[in-house]
Design a protein around this motif. Structure first.
Motif, mmCIF file in Angstrom:
data_model
loop_
_atom_site.group_PDB
_atom_site.id
_atom_site.type_symbol
_atom_site.label_atom_id
_atom_site.label_comp_id
_atom_site.label_asym_id
_atom_site.label_seq_id
_atom_site.Cartn_x
_atom_site.Cartn_y
_atom_site.Cartn_z
ATOM 1 N N GLY A 1 -6.650 9.820 -1.633
ATOM 2 C CA GLY A 1 -7.412 8.432 -2.063
ATOM 3 C C GLY A 1 -6.784 7.414 -1.931
ATOM 4 O O GLY A 1 -5.701 7.084 -1.585
ATOM 5 N N PHE A 2 -7.619 6.322 -2.640
ATOM 6 C CA PHE A 2 -7.029 4.836 -2.602
ATOM 7 C C PHE A 2 -6.071 4.604 -3.743
ATOM 8 O O PHE A 2 -5.875 5.552 -4.763
ATOM 9 N N SER B 1 0.715 -1.201 -0.022
ATOM 10 C CA SER B 1 -0.141 0.028 0.004
ATOM 11 C C SER B 1 0.751 1.489 -0.119
ATOM 12 O O SER B 1 1.836 1.408 0.668
ATOM 13 N N GLN B 2 0.332 2.120 -0.747
ATOM 14 C CA GLN B 2 1.270 3.246 -0.999
ATOM 15 C C GLN B 2 0.319 4.624 -0.217
ATOM 16 O O GLN B 2 0.691 5.821 -0.551
ATOM 17 N N ALA B 3 -0.517 4.294 0.513
ATOM 18 C CA ALA B 3 -1.524 5.242 1.010
ATOM 19 C C ALA B 3 -1.055 6.407 1.931
ATOM 20 O O ALA B 3 0.217 6.242 2.657
ATOM 21 N N SER C 1 -1.400 -6.664 2.123
ATOM 22 C CA SER C 1 -1.705 -5.372 2.674
ATOM 23 C C SER C 1 -3.135 -4.758 2.117
ATOM 24 O O SER C 1 -3.907 -5.270 1.516
ATOM 25 N N GLY C 2 -3.431 -3.483 2.581
ATOM 26 C CA GLY C 2 -4.953 -3.088 2.319
ATOM 27 C C GLY C 2 -4.951 -1.432 2.667
ATOM 28 O O GLY C 2 -3.845 -0.972 3.478
ATOM 29 N N GLU C 3 -6.109 -0.942 2.498
ATOM 30 C CA GLU C 3 -6.202 0.706 2.708
ATOM 31 C C GLU C 3 -7.510 0.694 3.320
ATOM 32 O O GLU C 3 -8.422 -0.062 3.276
ATOM 33 N N ILE C 4 -7.604 1.582 4.330
ATOM 34 C CA ILE C 4 -8.794 2.076 4.787
ATOM 35 C C ILE C 4 -9.140 3.281 4.713
ATOM 36 O O ILE C 4 -8.351 4.262 4.961
ATOM 37 N N ALA C 5 -10.603 4.019 4.349
ATOM 38 C CA ALA C 5 -10.945 5.296 4.271
ATOM 39 C C ALA C 5 -11.460 5.653 5.471
ATOM 40 O O ALA C 5 -12.521 4.981 6.019
#
Length: 281
Positions: free
Chosen positions: A118-119, A6-8, A232-236
């Protein structure tokens, strides 16, 4: 084992996604079920250079009874430059959203944005999992559209109290996603069952990256699964905001990074963060 990283956050969006204030015109503002409404705005194309997961700050209209003082942050449900349309999905919960519900076609609405980080979909992530509940699915809708554009495989787990208030199911299916619905009324929305579903998807090779919105339950679940399977992952993140541009520090939250606990602004460094670094309340 996932190789996706993830590159958030950590990037300056001022060049790629310039913030602008604009006056839009309401095209429609309709109820789509017993709880949620969809607002479609005719918007200038220059504010529609958006990224999935970003949001706008809406200047809610003043009425005789309801007179909201601050703008209201709202995740983007859809942005379509070719049609000059900006879409929002919302639930009436207070005076701000009550005034939005009173907007009629041809009414004007002042918006500020697009805002935030953003994502991201990494080049080597082919199989994406989306998990959200209720209006949180609105935040993931533009991500699903971007996944379709990039030719990625998509699985969406949609959660709700009951089938009649499930959100975005047809939208995701029309994008070619495998949609799995879970509800309280059917006793399928508990974390234990959702974990079993995700574990099976991983066993079937259908998860390279995970995305979610808002929920502490889902955050903790995906953190555990991500650590166990190296995915990996991302959350808003959802957070109360005042200025929406990082000046007032109202939306600061804690994050667990490699060098220790840090504090970042959800409106500026987020609202999208790495799942592994976000901390539940």
């Amino acid at each position: 084992m996932s190789k996706c990283k993830s590159q958030a956050n950590g990037q300056d969006l001022q060049t790629s996604y310039p913030i602008q204030e604009a006056v839009t015109v309401v095209k429609s503002n309709q109820s789509i079920n017993g709880e949620y409404r969809k607002l479609i705005l005719d918007a200038p194309t220059e504010i529609l250079n958006c990224q999935p997961g970003q949001f706008f700050h809406l200047l809610c209209p003043l009425e005789t009874i309801d007179q909201p003082y601050l703008r209201r942050p709202m995740s983007i449900y859809g942005y379509y430059p070719q049609k000059r349309e900006l879409h929002f999905l919302y639930k009436v919960t207070g005076e701000g959203t009550r005034t939005l519900a009173g907007l009629n076609p041809n009414d004007k609405l002042n918006v500020l944005g697009p805002l935030g980080v953003g994502f991201h979909i990494e080049n080597n992530c082919q199989n994406l999992l989306l998990l959200a509940r209720g209006v949180g699915l609105a935040t993931l809708a533009p991500l699903a559209l971007e996944a379709k554009r990039l030719g990625r495989n998509l699985t969406a787990i949609c959660s709700a109290r009951s089938e009649d208030v499930l959100m975005s199911v047809d939208y995701f299916r029309n994008l070619g996603a495998q949609v799995i619905t879970v509800t309280d009324s059917q006793n399928t929305s508990n974390i234990e069952n959702i974990k079993l579903i995700i574990e099976q998807l991983i066993a079937d090779g259908k998860v390279d990256a995970m995305y979610t919105c808002g929920s502490n339950r889902f955050l903790k679940l995906l953190q555990d699964i991500g650590q166990q399977h190296n995915i990996s992952g991302e959350i808003a993140l959802e957070q109360q905001m005042a200025c929406g541009v990082g000046m007032c520090q109202c939306c600061v939250r804690s994050f667990n990074k490699k060098h220790g606990i840090t504090h970042e602004r959800v409106c500026r460094e987020g609202p999208v963060f790495k799942i592994s670094e976000a901390m539940a309340w």
